[in-house]
Design a protein around this motif. Sequence first.
Motif, PDB file in Angstrom:
ATOM      1  N   VAL A 235       0.340  -0.901  -0.034  1.00  0.00           N
ATOM      2  CA  VAL A 235      -0.163  -0.256  -0.292  1.00  0.00           C
ATOM      3  C   VAL A 235       0.579   1.505   0.085  1.00  0.00           C
ATOM      4  N   TYR A 236       1.613   1.415   0.984  1.00  0.00           N
ATOM      5  CA  TYR A 236       2.503   2.433   0.549  1.00  0.00           C
ATOM      6  C   TYR A 236       3.652   2.762   0.030  1.00  0.00           C
ATOM      7  N   GLY A 237       4.058   1.221  -0.157  1.00  0.00           N
ATOM      8  CA  GLY A 237       5.363   0.912  -1.429  1.00  0.00           C
ATOM      9  C   GLY A 237       4.578   1.857  -2.912  1.00  0.00           C
ATOM     10  N   ASN A 238       3.689   1.427  -3.560  1.00  0.00           N
ATOM     11  CA  ASN A 238       3.604   1.390  -4.321  1.00  0.00           C
ATOM     12  C   ASN A 238       2.160   2.636  -4.596  1.00  0.00           C
ATOM     13  N   ASP A 239       1.135   2.367  -3.846  1.00  0.00           N
ATOM     14  CA  ASP A 239       0.055   4.078  -3.673  1.00  0.00           C
ATOM     15  C   ASP A 239       0.701   4.760  -2.352  1.00  0.00           C
ATOM     16  N   GLY A 240       1.934   4.845  -1.994  1.00  0.00           N
ATOM     17  CA  GLY A 240       1.722   6.316  -0.899  1.00  0.00           C
ATOM     18  C   GLY A 240       1.180   7.480  -1.358  1.00  0.00           C
ATOM     19  N   GLU A 241       1.183   7.730  -2.701  1.00  0.00           N
ATOM     20  CA  GLU A 241       1.447   9.064  -2.987  1.00  0.00           C
ATOM     21  C   GLU A 241      -0.175   9.362  -2.567  1.00  0.00           C
ATOM     22  N   ALA A 242      -0.980   8.217  -2.950  1.00  0.00           N
ATOM     23  CA  ALA A 242      -2.419   8.275  -3.129  1.00  0.00           C
ATOM     24  C   ALA A 242      -3.188   8.429  -2.368  1.00  0.00           C
ATOM     25  N   VAL A 243      -2.384   7.642  -1.087  1.00  0.00           N
ATOM     26  CA  VAL A 243      -2.945   7.193   0.112  1.00  0.00           C
ATOM     27  C   VAL A 243      -2.897   8.796   1.074  1.00  0.00           C
ATOM     28  N   ASN A 244      -1.369   9.335   0.769  1.00  0.00           N
ATOM     29  CA  ASN A 244      -1.888  10.698   0.879  1.00  0.00           C
ATOM     30  C   ASN A 244      -2.633  11.425   1.092  1.00  0.00           C
ATOM     31  N   ALA A 245      -2.838  11.619  -0.290  1.00  0.00           N
ATOM     32  CA  ALA A 245      -4.033  12.341  -0.953  1.00  0.00           C
ATOM     33  C   ALA A 245      -5.214  12.448  -0.602  1.00  0.00           C
ATOM     34  N   ARG A 246      -6.026  11.628  -0.364  1.00  0.00           N
ATOM     35  CA  ARG A 246      -7.295  11.235   0.178  1.00  0.00           C
ATOM     36  C   ARG A 246      -7.253  10.545   1.341  1.00  0.00           C
ATOM     37  N   GLY A 247      -6.319   9.584   1.888  1.00  0.00           N
ATOM     38  CA  GLY A 247      -6.626   9.156   3.030  1.00  0.00           C
ATOM     39  C   GLY A 247      -6.751   7.352   2.991  1.00  0.00           C
ATOM     40  N   ILE A 248      -5.994   6.622   3.336  1.00  0.00           N
ATOM     41  CA  ILE A 248      -6.376   5.374   3.008  1.00  0.00           C
ATOM     42  C   ILE A 248      -8.033   4.480   2.807  1.00  0.00           C
ATOM     43  N   PHE A 249      -8.600   5.184   3.632  1.00  0.00           N
ATOM     44  CA  PHE A 249     -10.196   4.671   3.101  1.00  0.00           C
ATOM     45  C   PHE A 249     -11.242   5.511   2.183  1.00  0.00           C
ATOM     46  N   GLY A 250      -9.826   6.626   1.005  1.00  0.00           N
ATOM     47  CA  GLY A 250     -11.010   7.220   0.103  1.00  0.00           C
ATOM     48  C   GLY A 250     -11.051   6.645  -0.828  1.00  0.00           C
ATOM     49  N   GLY A 251     -12.385   6.702  -0.683  1.00  0.00           N
ATOM     50  CA  GLY A 251     -13.073   5.675  -1.592  1.00  0.00           C
ATOM     51  C   GLY A 251     -14.461   5.069  -1.721  1.00  0.00           C
ATOM     52  N   PHE A 252     -14.238   3.883  -0.175  1.00  0.00           N
ATOM     53  CA  PHE A 252     -14.394   3.424   0.042  1.00  0.00           C
ATOM     54  C   PHE A 252     -16.040   3.157  -0.110  1.00  0.00           C
ATOM     55  N   ASP A 253     -16.809   2.969  -0.200  1.00  0.00           N
ATOM     56  CA  ASP A 253     -18.832   2.726   0.004  1.00  0.00           C
ATOM     57  C   ASP A 253     -19.009   1.544   0.465  1.00  0.00           C
ATOM     58  N   TYR A 254     -20.312   1.516   0.732  1.00  0.00           N
ATOM     59  CA  TYR A 254     -20.728   0.128   0.912  1.00  0.00           C
ATOM     60  C   TYR A 254     -20.360  -1.087  -0.420  1.00  0.00           C
ATOM     61  N   LEU A 255     -20.390  -0.047  -1.728  1.00  0.00           N
ATOM     62  CA  LEU A 255     -19.931  -1.385  -2.944  1.00  0.00           C
ATOM     63  C   LEU A 255     -18.493  -1.865  -3.020  1.00  0.00           C
ATOM     64  N   VAL A 256     -17.737  -0.660  -2.540  1.00  0.00           N
ATOM     65  CA  VAL A 256     -16.174  -1.459  -2.380  1.00  0.00           C
ATOM     66  C   VAL A 256     -15.631  -2.550  -1.283  1.00  0.00           C
ATOM     67  N   TRP A 257     -16.793  -1.973  -0.344  1.00  0.00           N
ATOM     68  CA  TRP A 257     -16.879  -2.790   1.078  1.00  0.00           C
ATOM     69  C   TRP A 257     -17.126  -4.597   0.348  1.00  0.00           C
ATOM     70  N   SER A 258     -18.171  -4.510  -0.100  1.00  0.00           N
ATOM     71  CA  SER A 258     -18.703  -5.526   0.293  1.00  0.00           C
ATOM     72  C   SER A 258     -17.803  -6.187  -1.540  1.00  0.00           C
ATOM     73  N   VAL A 259     -16.863  -5.842  -1.915  1.00  0.00           N
ATOM     74  CA  VAL A 259     -15.882  -6.556  -2.573  1.00  0.00           C
ATOM     75  C   VAL A 259     -14.910  -7.054  -1.970  1.00  0.00           C
TER      76      VAL A 259
END
Length: 370
Positions: A235-259
């Motif tokens: 997560v932090y090696g490949n997507d560290g910038e995205a996580v820092n920009a919008r948080g590790i839970f960014g974009g997670f909703d009920y559909l993503v959690w179902s996956v």
Amino acid sequence: HLHTPMSDSTHAFLKYVSLLALLLQNCLVIILTRVVKQRDVEVQFVSSAAVLFAEVIKFVFCAAILLFDLQDAIRDAGSFSGAVRNAVTTHGISTLKCAVPALCYTIQNNLIYYALSNLEVVIFQLLYQTKLLLTAALSVCILSKKLAGQQWVSLCLLFLGVVIVQLSGKKGGGHEDVSAARQFNGAVAAIVGSALSAFAGVYFELILKGDMKVSLWTRNVQLCLFTVPISIATVYGNDGEAVNARGIFGGFDYLVWSVVLTQAFGGLIVASCMKYADNIMKNFASSGAIILGAAASVFFFGFEITLQFAVGAALVIVSMAMYDPSLCDCGVMPDPPHVGSALSDQEEVGEATKLTAPEMTDDEDDTDAA
């Protein structure tokens, strides 16, 4: 806890229930993932974070069941720490064996990413499907599994059918300008990734079947001890910038959690398939899910089934029926004397364990790793 030996009928029941559950779970993942990926949203979730959360959920779920199961062990040891210390002493070496498949899967994932960046999708899919045949070959070499002639024919039909299905409607992947050297490197990466996937699966099966008395909950907890840290690093090696920009839970909703939940419990189902069936049958179930998912897509997404797809799907279905001679004995290339079904008996796997993994006999009273 030591469990009483499982009857053949119970083992067969769990085998087919596990395979059916895997087929349905894979189909559900295909549909849910397509819905999640194709919708328009302001913030996209980080895929590697979804993988991490699936591993964490699997770990927490299995650990909770183990804690409930450890009540007797805690009472015998006098304290929770004593029970943990006894468990580490008993299972420490076998737990380390789980590092092998965990590391293989990590390298495989990176190789797939590299291969896709240097190959057309069509070529990658063709090369990566070699894992179907590699899994069978490694099962023969590592597990001493015996495959009848009809089963080898069914595996070749499965390989051909899956390739036809995945190539139907596929066009170039936009890598025409990639140099020949990079395309060659990408092809090597795809084949090595396929081999690592096959080896990791067969090795994990060897560990799981090394001692059938060990619960799947224990196996999955032991495996998660390696997969969770690796997932965090990814997560932090490949997507560290995205996580820092919008948080590790960014974009997670009920559909993503179902996956995520479907993937988490899918990991438990895969382990169950490896324990009660085998890697080869797991591949059959996963391939069948492609067909079932396509059928569902006709209703949900307006997917059009082409003649090429129908031919490939028919080959996959025929191969699934042919693989188990007890279900469909076609009389193709009769078995040599004493060759049994590859859906195999636990005695066969036990022999494989003795022949191929002598180091496991040093702690054969262990409840092995996974």
